[in-house]
Design an enzyme around this catalytic site. Structure first.
Site, PDB file in Angstrom:
ATOM      1  N   ASP A  48       0.869  -1.184   0.000  1.00 12.42           N
ATOM      2  CA  ASP A  48       0.000   0.000   0.000  1.00 12.42           C
ATOM      3  C   ASP A  48       0.901   1.229   0.000  1.00 12.42           C
ATOM      4  O   ASP A  48       1.637   1.474   0.960  1.00 12.42           O
ATOM      5  CB  ASP A  48      -0.914   0.015   1.223  1.00 12.42           C
ATOM      6  CG  ASP A  48      -1.792   1.257   1.257  1.00 12.42           C
ATOM      7  OD1 ASP A  48      -2.645   1.404   0.367  1.00 12.42           O
ATOM      8  OD2 ASP A  48      -1.607   2.081   2.174  1.00 12.42           O
ATOM      9  N   GLU A 103      -1.334  -1.433  -5.856  1.00  7.00           N
ATOM     10  CA  GLU A 103      -2.553  -0.775  -6.301  1.00  7.00           C
ATOM     11  C   GLU A 103      -2.238   0.129  -7.486  1.00  7.00           C
ATOM     12  O   GLU A 103      -1.229   0.849  -7.480  1.00  7.00           O
ATOM     13  CB  GLU A 103      -3.158   0.039  -5.159  1.00  7.00           C
ATOM     14  CG  GLU A 103      -4.559   0.546  -5.451  1.00  7.00           C
ATOM     15  CD  GLU A 103      -5.185   1.220  -4.251  1.00  7.00           C
ATOM     16  OE1 GLU A 103      -6.367   1.581  -4.308  1.00  7.00           O
ATOM     17  OE2 GLU A 103      -4.473   1.375  -3.235  1.00  7.00           O
ATOM     18  N   CYS A 153     -12.745  -4.821   5.863  1.00  3.88           N
ATOM     19  CA  CYS A 153     -12.046  -5.484   6.966  1.00  3.88           C
ATOM     20  C   CYS A 153     -11.296  -6.691   6.411  1.00  3.88           C
ATOM     21  O   CYS A 153     -11.896  -7.571   5.788  1.00  3.88           O
ATOM     22  CB  CYS A 153     -13.036  -5.909   8.043  1.00  3.88           C
ATOM     23  SG  CYS A 153     -12.300  -6.891   9.377  1.00  3.88           S
ATOM     24  N   CYS A 169     -12.753 -10.189   8.398  1.00  8.43           N
ATOM     25  CA  CYS A 169     -14.058 -10.804   8.102  1.00  8.43           C
ATOM     26  C   CYS A 169     -14.603 -10.411   6.741  1.00  8.43           C
ATOM     27  O   CYS A 169     -15.595 -10.989   6.277  1.00  8.43           O
ATOM     28  CB  CYS A 169     -15.071 -10.430   9.183  1.00  8.43           C
ATOM     29  SG  CYS A 169     -15.472  -8.659   9.256  1.00  8.43           S
ATOM     30  N   CYS A 184     -13.506  -2.588  13.266  1.00  5.57           N
ATOM     31  CA  CYS A 184     -14.542  -3.181  12.417  1.00  5.57           C
ATOM     32  C   CYS A 184     -15.840  -3.324  13.219  1.00  5.57           C
ATOM     33  O   CYS A 184     -15.839  -3.884  14.331  1.00  5.57           O
ATOM     34  CB  CYS A 184     -14.079  -4.524  11.882  1.00  5.57           C
ATOM     35  SG  CYS A 184     -15.316  -5.380  10.873  1.00  5.57           S
ATOM     36  N   CYS A 236     -16.785  -7.502  13.319  1.00  3.51           N
ATOM     37  CA  CYS A 236     -16.039  -8.479  14.124  1.00  3.51           C
ATOM     38  C   CYS A 236     -15.270  -7.844  15.273  1.00  3.51           C
ATOM     39  O   CYS A 236     -14.716  -8.555  16.116  1.00  3.51           O
ATOM     40  CB  CYS A 236     -15.082  -9.279  13.247  1.00  3.51           C
ATOM     41  SG  CYS A 236     -13.772  -8.277  12.477  1.00  3.51           S
ATOM     42  N   ASP A 278      -3.308   1.504   6.973  1.00  9.50           N
ATOM     43  CA  ASP A 278      -2.415   1.172   5.869  1.00  9.50           C
ATOM     44  C   ASP A 278      -2.117  -0.327   5.805  1.00  9.50           C
ATOM     45  O   ASP A 278      -2.081  -0.913   4.718  1.00  9.50           O
ATOM     46  CB  ASP A 278      -1.114   1.967   5.995  1.00  9.50           C
ATOM     47  CG  ASP A 278      -1.352   3.467   5.912  1.00  9.50           C
ATOM     48  OD1 ASP A 278      -2.294   3.864   5.210  1.00  9.50           O
ATOM     49  OD2 ASP A 278      -0.591   4.228   6.541  1.00  9.50           O
TER      50      ASP A 278
END
Length: 407
Positions: free
Chosen positions: A196, A280, A332, A335, A351, A354, A361
């Site tokens: 990232d 990315e 997330c 999950c 989250c 969960c 990052d």
């Protein structure tokens, strides 16, 4: 694949004069070729062929009083200038048809002696060579001192002598590498990593590693501002202004060189340690139109990804680009629940499904890796990048060219 190995040149005063003549003659022949084709277009006539241009602009021009000085440089340099003009026109027409990859390019423009970059190319026909003492022997220029930073793996097919805006000289050798030999040099590994890219940290890996952003331009900005202000106070056309312009150019070149070295060192480390890498596909042009433009350009994400591409191709690694619209910062990684967009000042979040606490990052890097794995399995085979053009520089082993390398 083809790569470029670049080395610093240190020509003496006489050799600098000879190189200036070569730069000027190549520039004149290039401009004459552009004018000839433009005159033919305006007259509604077919474009002259490469052979016709060579006869008219080189062979016959040398016999005239106005162009007799073309005989003072190697004929190969002049022929390569014609080839560069032809390549520029082919790229322009391919861009008009939409068959050329990348951004659209315009028609060739006339070159100027005030251009920041001057270059001439010597092919094997020019009979250039590397002497036993490690100097680059160029026709009608002489044996130029070279700073060898690494060993040439094979015999080069051509060499391009470049003078940049900072007044530095470089020799750029084109090398044909052996993919099998290059892949054998890399250690065997089955590790994969997601990356990232950001501004606070240049890169955050899916294993939690954070690589700080060097911010080369930001650190040198105060000095650059001082030299630029000094330049603005010099009288235009004066010798002091020319000296100060070189001072500014050298300061910018130092920043660019440091950034390039950082990109190569980091990319080499990632390629050697991982078999698969996921990044990315960022919209750098879009981000460069925001208030973060200076920091985005300082990071150099596009250059870093380009270096990763050709090194992955060279060493048999897999590089996967994840779409820029993938919600890596909203999902997330534990999950898979979507938790919605978040402002940039939110660096950690919990989250709601969960209850896992995420570093923004690191979570995005894990999601990039996951999305890249889904893309690979959907295609049924590892995704490999396309053809990679010859690069200007890359990191490599240090040493002096000996044996077949100096042949």
């Amino acid at each position: 694949m083809q790569l470029r190995y670049s080395f610093r040149l240190y020509p003496d005063t006489g050799q600098q004069t000879a190189l200036a003549k070569a730069f000027g003659c190549a520039r004149i022949v290039f401009n004459d070729a552009v004018r000839a084709r433009e005159d033919a277009r305006k007259a509604g006539q077919p474009f002259p062929t490469a052979g016709q241009l060579s006869t008219r602009l080189i062979t016959e021009a040398k016999q005239t009083a106005e162009r007799s000085w073309l005989g003072e440089v190697s004929a190969v340099v002049l022929q390569q200038a014609l080839r560069d003009a032809d390549t520029a026109y082919r790229n322009f027409f391919a861009s008009l048809k939409g068959t050329r990859r990348g951004p659209k390019v315009g028609p060739p423009r006339l070159k100027s002696r005030k251009d920041a970059r001057q270059s001439v190319r010597f092919t094997a026909n020019a009979r250039w060579s590397i002497t036993g003492h490690g100097r680059l022997n160029l026709p009608k220029i002489g044996a130029v001192k070279v700073k060898w930073s690494r060993t040439l793996p094979t015999t080069p097919t051509s060499v391009t002598v470049i003078k940049d805006g900072a007044g530095r000289y470089f020799a750029s050798f084109v090398i044909d590498t052996d993919p099998a030999a290059d892949q054998a040099r890399m250690p065997q590994t089955d590790r994969t990593v997601g990356i990232d890219l950001g501004l606070t940290h240049f890169a955050v890996l899916s294993d939690g590693t954070k690589i700080d952003s060097p911010r080369f331009f930001r650190r040198a900005e105060k000095k650059l501002k001082k030299t630029q202000k000094e330049l603005s106070r010099k009288q235009k056309g004066s010798k002091n202004r020319a000296k100060t312009r070189l001072k500014v150019a050298r300061a910018h070149a130092k920043v660019a060189d440091a950034r390039r070295e950082f990109h190569h060192q980091l990319s080499t480390k990632l390629i050697s340690e991982n078999q698969g890498i996921a990044v990315e596909d960022l919209s750098v042009k879009g981000l460069a139109r925001t208030r973060l433009a200076k920091s985005v350009h300082d990071a150099g994400w596009a250059t870093f990804i380009g270096v990763l591409e050709y090194k992955a191709e060279r060493y048999g690694r897999t590089l996967v680009k994840v779409g820029r619209f993938e919600p890596t910062s909203q999902t997330c990684s534990t999950c898979g629940a979507m938790d919605g967009p978040k402002p940039l000042n939110v660096r950690e979040w919990t989250c709601s499904a969960c209850g896992t606490v995420h570093d923004r990052d690191t979570n995005a890097a894990i999601n990039v890796k996951t999305a890249a794995g889904l893309a690979v399995s959907a295609c049924g085979a590892p995704v490999r990048p396309g053809a990679i053009p010859a690069q200007r520089e890359e990191t490599g082993s240090h040493g002096f060219p000996t044996g077949s390398c100096a042949a």
